[in-house]
Design a protein around this motif. Structure first.
Motif, mmCIF file in Angstrom:
data_model
loop_
_atom_site.group_PDB
_atom_site.id
_atom_site.type_symbol
_atom_site.label_atom_id
_atom_site.label_comp_id
_atom_site.label_asym_id
_atom_site.label_seq_id
_atom_site.Cartn_x
_atom_site.Cartn_y
_atom_site.Cartn_z
ATOM 1 N N LEU A 107 0.837 -1.200 0.000
ATOM 2 C CA LEU A 107 0.000 0.000 0.000
ATOM 3 C C LEU A 107 0.875 1.256 0.000
ATOM 4 N N ILE A 108 1.892 1.265 0.855
ATOM 5 C CA ILE A 108 2.810 2.414 0.895
ATOM 6 C C ILE A 108 3.586 2.500 -0.416
ATOM 7 N N THR A 109 3.962 1.337 -0.955
ATOM 8 C CA THR A 109 4.663 1.322 -2.245
ATOM 9 C C THR A 109 3.803 1.945 -3.338
ATOM 10 N N ALA A 110 2.508 1.629 -3.324
ATOM 11 C CA ALA A 110 1.600 2.191 -4.331
ATOM 12 C C ALA A 110 1.561 3.712 -4.250
ATOM 13 N N ILE A 111 1.548 4.242 -3.013
ATOM 14 C CA ILE A 111 1.564 5.701 -2.842
ATOM 15 C C ILE A 111 2.867 6.278 -3.379
ATOM 16 N N GLY A 112 3.984 5.571 -3.095
ATOM 17 C CA GLY A 112 5.278 6.037 -3.598
ATOM 18 C C GLY A 112 5.337 6.032 -5.116
ATOM 19 N N VAL A 113 4.830 4.971 -5.733
ATOM 20 C CA VAL A 113 4.809 4.899 -7.202
ATOM 21 C C VAL A 113 3.956 6.028 -7.770
ATOM 22 N N SER A 114 2.846 6.311 -7.088
ATOM 23 C CA SER A 114 1.963 7.390 -7.539
ATOM 24 C C SER A 114 2.716 8.723 -7.559
ATOM 25 N N LEU A 115 3.451 9.021 -6.496
ATOM 26 C CA LEU A 115 4.192 10.293 -6.428
ATOM 27 C C LEU A 115 5.310 10.337 -7.472
ATOM 28 N N ILE A 116 5.975 9.212 -7.684
ATOM 29 C CA ILE A 116 7.050 9.167 -8.689
ATOM 30 C C ILE A 116 6.486 9.449 -10.082
#
Length: 328
Positions: A107-116
């Motif tokens: 879930l946190i990874t998904a947020i990080g990918v979104s920001l990238i």
């Protein structure tokens, strides 16, 4: 007083158009959740990527003497291809290595990918000196349709692009329904969604089906991006945040993991948002409701989400709850 009927009819029409845009985006969320129980927050940027590809396609094709509908078809296919492949790459690089980890990690990874992805899109368009991308649509798409007199008497105004959005959405929904329910691939995806281990013992390649689910979800996001560009005319790298939240909300409202639920949730959200956008008019028409004049169109998002919270408090599993959920 005489404007109430036409106003409500027009709200119904524009609400359905917007609702179909939300529904197509929501399907990307619900398909991935149905298979992996993962909330793919990066889907909002996948959808914006489709919108940017659509913008580039229309920009490149603008000076080319091609039929307007052929240009739209090219833009849709390009957006589907790029957004679908991008979603598969995200799954392969960011989510697959984390499979089996606690749910909070992906879930946190998904947020990080979104920001990238947001900053990557901003950088790519920024190298061309662009931020807000204004769709160069063929003039035919903005022209008003000639409707029968009894329809126009109801206050209904429809442009060609309104019809295009609805037709594209219905075609995509029909294709998705056929793929999931009538094909071997669809049965394999549903088997993986129900029980990945058992599906593997029956010879189904779970990784391939999951990648295919991301490909389909991303392609739907790409279509949603082009539809968003048609509807609003302008996109930028951060345009996916609010529509992404709304589409995710629509998926939850309908019952996340459910294809019919995502569609229903999108339509309900679109109608609710449009109705709340004009509710202040009723305050000026009816004296007992004069307090509604204070609720301007800018409050439509707050009102829509408050209403959705109330619905979910009464039915936490969504409108098409677990008992009727058709997992993908």
């Amino acid at each position: 007083m005489d404007i109430v009927g036409p106003l409500l009819v027009q709200v119904l029409v524009t609400g359905l158009t917007l609702g179909f845009v939300y529904a197509i985006i929501a399907l990307g969320y619900t398909m991935v959740y149905g298979v992996l129980q993962l909330i793919n927050f990066a889907h909002s940027e996948v959808f914006v990527t489709g919108a940017v590809v659509g913008f580039e396609a229309f920009r490149i094709l603008a000076p080319v003497a091609l039929n307007a509908y052929l240009k739209l078809l090219i833009a849709l296919f390009a957006a589907m291809l790029v957004a679908g492949v991008l979603n598969v790459v995200i799954e392969r690089l960011a989510y697959r290595p984390l499979r089996g980890a606690p749910r909070l990690v992906p879930l946190i990874t998904a947020i990080g990918v979104s920001l990238i992805l947001q900053d990557l899109l901003k950088f790519l368009e920024g190298t061309q000196g662009r931020f807000n991308l204004v769709y160069e649509l063929p003039t035919e798409f903005n022209s008003q349709l000639s409707l029968p007199a009894f329809v126009t008497s109801l206050g209904v105004r429809l442009s060609v692009k309104d019809i295009l959005i609805v037709v594209i959405a219905l075609l995509m929904l029909a294709f998705l329904n056929y793929l999931v329910n009538r094909t071997r691939v669809g049965r394999a995806i549903r088997a993986v969604a129900q029980d990945r281990t058992t599906a593997g013992l029956m010879g189904i390649d779970a990784n391939r089906m999951i990648a295919l689910t991301f490909l389909i979800g991303g392609a739907l996001g790409g279509v949603g991006g082009v539809m968003f560009g048609l509807q609003f005319g302008t996109v930028n790298a951060y345009s996916g945040i609010i529509p992404g939240i709304k589409a995710f909300t629509a998926a939850v409202l309908g019952g996340i993991g459910s294809i019919p639920g995502a569609v229903l949730g999108g339509l309900v959200l679109g109608l609710l948002e449009n109705f709340l956008g004009i509710i202040s008019i009723f305050g000026s028409l009816f004296q007992p409701l004069s307090f509604l004049q204070a609720i301007g169109a800018e409050y439509k998002d707050i009102g829509a989400f408050l209403a959705l919270i109330l619905i979910l408090m009464l039915k936490p599993q969504g409108l098409l709850g677990r008992g009727n959920t058709e997992k993908v």
